[in-house]
Write a protein that holds these residues in place. Sequence first.
Motif, PDB file in Angstrom:
ATOM      1  N   GLY A  46       0.785  -1.230   0.000  1.00  0.00           N
ATOM      2  CA  GLY A  46       0.000   0.000   0.000  1.00  0.00           C
ATOM      3  C   GLY A  46       0.816   1.280   0.000  1.00  0.00           C
ATOM      4  N   MET A  47       2.024   1.254  -0.553  1.00  0.00           N
ATOM      5  CA  MET A  47       2.789   2.500  -0.708  1.00  0.00           C
ATOM      6  C   MET A  47       3.034   2.743  -2.202  1.00  0.00           C
ATOM      7  N   LYS A  48       3.344   3.995  -2.541  1.00  0.00           N
ATOM      8  CA  LYS A  48       3.451   4.344  -3.967  1.00  0.00           C
ATOM      9  C   LYS A  48       4.905   4.496  -4.403  1.00  0.00           C
ATOM     10  N   PRO A  49       5.400   3.604  -5.265  1.00  0.00           N
ATOM     11  CA  PRO A  49       6.773   3.760  -5.739  1.00  0.00           C
ATOM     12  C   PRO A  49       6.881   4.797  -6.860  1.00  0.00           C
ATOM     13  N   ILE A  50       7.914   5.594  -6.783  1.00  0.00           N
ATOM     14  CA  ILE A  50       8.234   6.496  -7.896  1.00  0.00           C
ATOM     15  C   ILE A  50       9.636   6.087  -8.354  1.00  0.00           C
ATOM     16  N   ILE A  51       9.680   5.363  -9.466  1.00  0.00           N
ATOM     17  CA  ILE A  51      10.971   4.846  -9.940  1.00  0.00           C
ATOM     18  C   ILE A  51      11.613   5.884 -10.861  1.00  0.00           C
ATOM     19  N   ILE A  52      12.877   6.167 -10.593  1.00  0.00           N
ATOM     20  CA  ILE A  52      13.601   7.110 -11.452  1.00  0.00           C
ATOM     21  C   ILE A  52      14.817   6.386 -12.022  1.00  0.00           C
ATOM     22  N   GLU A  53      14.886   6.339 -13.336  1.00  0.00           N
ATOM     23  CA  GLU A  53      15.888   5.519 -14.029  1.00  0.00           C
ATOM     24  C   GLU A  53      16.667   6.401 -15.021  1.00  0.00           C
ATOM     25  N   ARG A  54      17.990   6.282 -15.008  1.00  0.00           N
ATOM     26  CA  ARG A  54      18.804   7.122 -15.897  1.00  0.00           C
ATOM     27  C   ARG A  54      18.692   6.692 -17.372  1.00  0.00           C
ATOM     28  N   GLY A  55      18.396   5.418 -17.594  1.00  0.00           N
ATOM     29  CA  GLY A  55      18.394   4.889 -18.962  1.00  0.00           C
ATOM     30  C   GLY A  55      17.018   4.914 -19.603  1.00  0.00           C
ATOM     31  N   LYS A  56      16.955   4.208 -20.750  1.00  0.00           N
ATOM     32  CA  LYS A  56      15.711   4.213 -21.531  1.00  0.00           C
ATOM     33  C   LYS A  56      14.894   2.964 -21.234  1.00  0.00           C
ATOM     34  N   ASP A  57      13.658   2.918 -21.762  1.00  0.00           N
ATOM     35  CA  ASP A  57      12.848   1.707 -21.587  1.00  0.00           C
ATOM     36  C   ASP A  57      13.463   0.573 -22.422  1.00  0.00           C
ATOM     37  N   VAL A  58      13.058  -0.665 -22.129  1.00  0.00           N
ATOM     38  CA  VAL A  58      13.722  -1.829 -22.749  1.00  0.00           C
ATOM     39  C   VAL A  58      13.792  -1.754 -24.271  1.00  0.00           C
ATOM     40  N   LYS A  59      12.737  -1.229 -24.879  1.00  0.00           N
ATOM     41  CA  LYS A  59      12.690  -1.233 -26.343  1.00  0.00           C
ATOM     42  C   LYS A  59      13.699  -0.228 -26.914  1.00  0.00           C
ATOM     43  N   ALA A  60      13.673   0.983 -26.372  1.00  0.00           N
ATOM     44  CA  ALA A  60      14.581   2.027 -26.874  1.00  0.00           C
ATOM     45  C   ALA A  60      16.037   1.658 -26.593  1.00  0.00           C
ATOM     46  N   ARG A  61      16.216   0.919 -25.516  1.00  0.00           N
ATOM     47  CA  ARG A  61      17.574   0.529 -25.110  1.00  0.00           C
ATOM     48  C   ARG A  61      18.245  -0.381 -26.144  1.00  0.00           C
ATOM     49  N   PHE A  99      18.398  -0.187 -29.278  1.00  0.00           N
ATOM     50  CA  PHE A  99      19.125   0.569 -30.298  1.00  0.00           C
ATOM     51  C   PHE A  99      20.535   0.906 -29.796  1.00  0.00           C
ATOM     52  N   ASP A 100      20.628   1.338 -28.529  1.00  0.00           N
ATOM     53  CA  ASP A 100      21.941   1.716 -27.979  1.00  0.00           C
ATOM     54  C   ASP A 100      22.851   0.501 -27.849  1.00  0.00           C
ATOM     55  N   ILE A 101      22.253  -0.629 -27.545  1.00  0.00           N
ATOM     56  CA  ILE A 101      23.042  -1.862 -27.412  1.00  0.00           C
ATOM     57  C   ILE A 101      23.582  -2.287 -28.780  1.00  0.00           C
ATOM     58  N   ALA A 102      22.741  -2.140 -29.802  1.00  0.00           N
ATOM     59  CA  ALA A 102      23.196  -2.456 -31.166  1.00  0.00           C
ATOM     60  C   ALA A 102      24.328  -1.512 -31.563  1.00  0.00           C
ATOM     61  N   GLN A 103      24.232  -0.256 -31.143  1.00  0.00           N
ATOM     62  CA  GLN A 103      25.277   0.738 -31.482  1.00  0.00           C
ATOM     63  C   GLN A 103      26.632   0.385 -30.879  1.00  0.00           C
ATOM     64  N   ILE A 153      30.031   2.687 -30.139  1.00  0.00           N
ATOM     65  CA  ILE A 153      29.639   3.901 -29.403  1.00  0.00           C
ATOM     66  C   ILE A 153      28.908   3.482 -28.129  1.00  0.00           C
ATOM     67  N   VAL A 154      29.392   3.969 -26.968  1.00  0.00           N
ATOM     68  CA  VAL A 154      28.753   3.608 -25.691  1.00  0.00           C
ATOM     69  C   VAL A 154      28.010   4.834 -25.152  1.00  0.00           C
ATOM     70  N   ASN A 155      26.696   4.718 -25.039  1.00  0.00           N
ATOM     71  CA  ASN A 155      25.897   5.778 -24.417  1.00  0.00           C
ATOM     72  C   ASN A 155      26.017   5.602 -22.896  1.00  0.00           C
ATOM     73  N   PRO A 156      26.527   6.611 -22.169  1.00  0.00           N
ATOM     74  CA  PRO A 156      26.760   6.422 -20.735  1.00  0.00           C
ATOM     75  C   PRO A 156      25.492   6.269 -19.889  1.00  0.00           C
ATOM     76  N   ASP A 157      24.326   6.442 -20.497  1.00  0.00           N
ATOM     77  CA  ASP A 157      23.079   6.239 -19.745  1.00  0.00           C
ATOM     78  C   ASP A 157      22.257   5.060 -20.269  1.00  0.00           C
ATOM     79  N   PHE A 192      22.880  -0.136 -17.999  1.00  0.00           N
ATOM     80  CA  PHE A 192      21.944   0.926 -17.619  1.00  0.00           C
ATOM     81  C   PHE A 192      20.714   0.955 -18.533  1.00  0.00           C
ATOM     82  N   GLY A 193      19.567   1.179 -17.915  1.00  0.00           N
ATOM     83  CA  GLY A 193      18.305   1.238 -18.644  1.00  0.00           C
ATOM     84  C   GLY A 193      17.304   0.344 -17.931  1.00  0.00           C
ATOM     85  N   GLU A 194      16.063   0.351 -18.425  1.00  0.00           N
ATOM     86  CA  GLU A 194      14.994  -0.402 -17.749  1.00  0.00           C
ATOM     87  C   GLU A 194      15.367  -1.876 -17.551  1.00  0.00           C
ATOM     88  N   GLY A 195      15.204  -2.356 -16.333  1.00  0.00           N
ATOM     89  CA  GLY A 195      15.564  -3.747 -16.017  1.00  0.00           C
ATOM     90  C   GLY A 195      17.011  -3.863 -15.568  1.00  0.00           C
TER      91      GLY A 195
END
Length: 520
Positions: free
Chosen positions: A106-121, A123-127, A133-137, A142-145
């Motif tokens: 019964g508490m409300k989580p507010i998750i703050i993540e430096r990276g992108k969601d799994v799908k957008a991530r 692209f950076d992994i392929a890069q 090229i390494v995206n530092p975030d 780093f990224g969702e999950g």
Amino acid sequence: MRKEIEIAMTPKQAADPSGWKTAFAHVLRIQPGRIKYLNPLQRSVDARSSKVKVRMKAELFIDEQPIEVRKFIRKSYNDVSRKIPVIVVGAGPAGLFAALTLIENGMKPIIIERGKDVKARKFDIAQINREHIVNPDSNYCFGEGGAGTYSDGKLYTRSSKRGNISEILAMLVSHGAEEDILIDSHPHIGTDKLPAIIAALRQTILDAGGEIYFNKRISDILIQNGKVKGVEDKNGERFEAQAVILATGHSARDIYELLHSKGLALEAKSFALGVRAEHPQALIDSIQYRQSPRDIYLPAAPYSLVKQVEGRGVFSFCMCPGGIIVPAATESGQVVVNGMSNSRRNSPYANSGIVVQIDPSDIAYLSEYGPFAGLELQRRVEDACWRASGMNQSAPAQRISDFTRGVTSATLPECSYNPGIVPAPLHEILPPFVAGRLQEAFLQFDKMMKGYHTSEAVILGTESRTSSPIRIPRNADTLEHISVAGLFPCGEGAGYSGGIVSSAMDGVSCAQAVVKKYRK
Ligand SMILES: Cc1cc2nc3c(=O)[nH]c(=O)nc-3n(C[C@H](O)[C@H](O)[C@H](O)COP(=O)(O)OP(=O)(O)OC[C@H]3O[C@@H](n4cnc5c(N)ncnc54)[C@H](O)[C@@H]3O)c2cc1C
């Protein structure tokens, strides 16, 4: 009648659930029709004798039906959108399971993540693989999950006392993982399946009224009179709450620097560093199963090796049968390798970290760095590997037999590592107390697995992110930082877990500690 029994099956029998009742009935000398319900409990490959078998333990209901059958359906939660907010920094296994536990209570989580969601991530992994090229975030860590998303997804942990493993596995099953993970002795999901499971966990959190923000790197923790007040991201946006669960993983070096700059205690801890070794999977199968090619119903063979060399453990880590080696650097100027595999574990390679335990006393020569000595060692080796590779994400590599002889390889075998490998003297690049122990261990490993020390196998530098070299100390009872009320260091980055399941369990524990403190 209810009965629990373990039997040995052929790999073919074990691969086909429709034949399980017949196999158990045969051992019990009863008609298969008398087994009204079969609940598989445990499955493991037994390669000790000349004929490889699969051991299967099951709960059988003979001539009767079970009263209740456990179903792995997604739980529905009460809406927490107006409940007490708790900030969770980092959406790795620790952060996600902390968030789910907060919701459950019964508490409300507010998750703050430096990276992108799994799908957008993706692209950076392929890069990283294609363009170096390494995206530092947004990268393999780093990224969702978190580091758990594009990981191997092995769910085996020795930390059974730290929490309820089966609850973590059940949660993953209810979000799309195969039920097999509930019975396999070494459960595994695979990189191809993990992103969808992570996205499903996110949906559960959002549906219950939790909040998730991507692309927000936390760069400050707000503290007043020894109490946490919230966090601030790199663009100055503030999020306020009475409790902050800090689950940023072992690669968030900026977080350690932030805590240090604010005068918060950090401690040096043991960690491990070394190389990733890759063999042809067929060779590992022939050593482990004594079959070549292996029975098509057997999984790619794993191995686990450990040897004491000059007072320090040298051991295999995160072994990936049928897997590939991946670039796990979190910024440019470093080469870091790790391993993963798909659910079918069908690549022609077997890779594993082979690492040396490093205690703070081994790096006394870096004592001027205080609690950052281990991190400095990681940095130096990662940087040396980057320079040796030609200043890109290729990895310095050497045949194992050349490494133990101390010569640079003239040629290298085929390797799964996508950015490419270059011949380099890893025996000189690694610190002498690491290289020397690895050289000895590879020779010893050959006595345990005949054929392991071979010119067909290659090692890549460096496997440096096995665990955190730093601990963020917390109160053993309240799980709060020892000097900041309301700040809960959590997961692998805080030094309290290693791997997906133990990090998830630590997330659960930290969230329970928050609930205990604030819900009243
Ligand atoms: C390629 C690979 C394969 C692996 N295979 C396995 C395996 O098979 N089995 C296993 O058990 N483990 C495996 N691991 C390790 C496992 O992924 C980690 O142990 C686990 O993810 C740690 O969980 P965590 O939540 O503590 O930290 P992490 O997963 O590292 O998550 C931390 C999160 O915090 C975020 N973050 C960091 N800094 C900030 C900031 N300043 N602001 C906001 N967010 C921030 C990061 O982006 C990240 O998402 C693997 C790791 C890799 C890289």
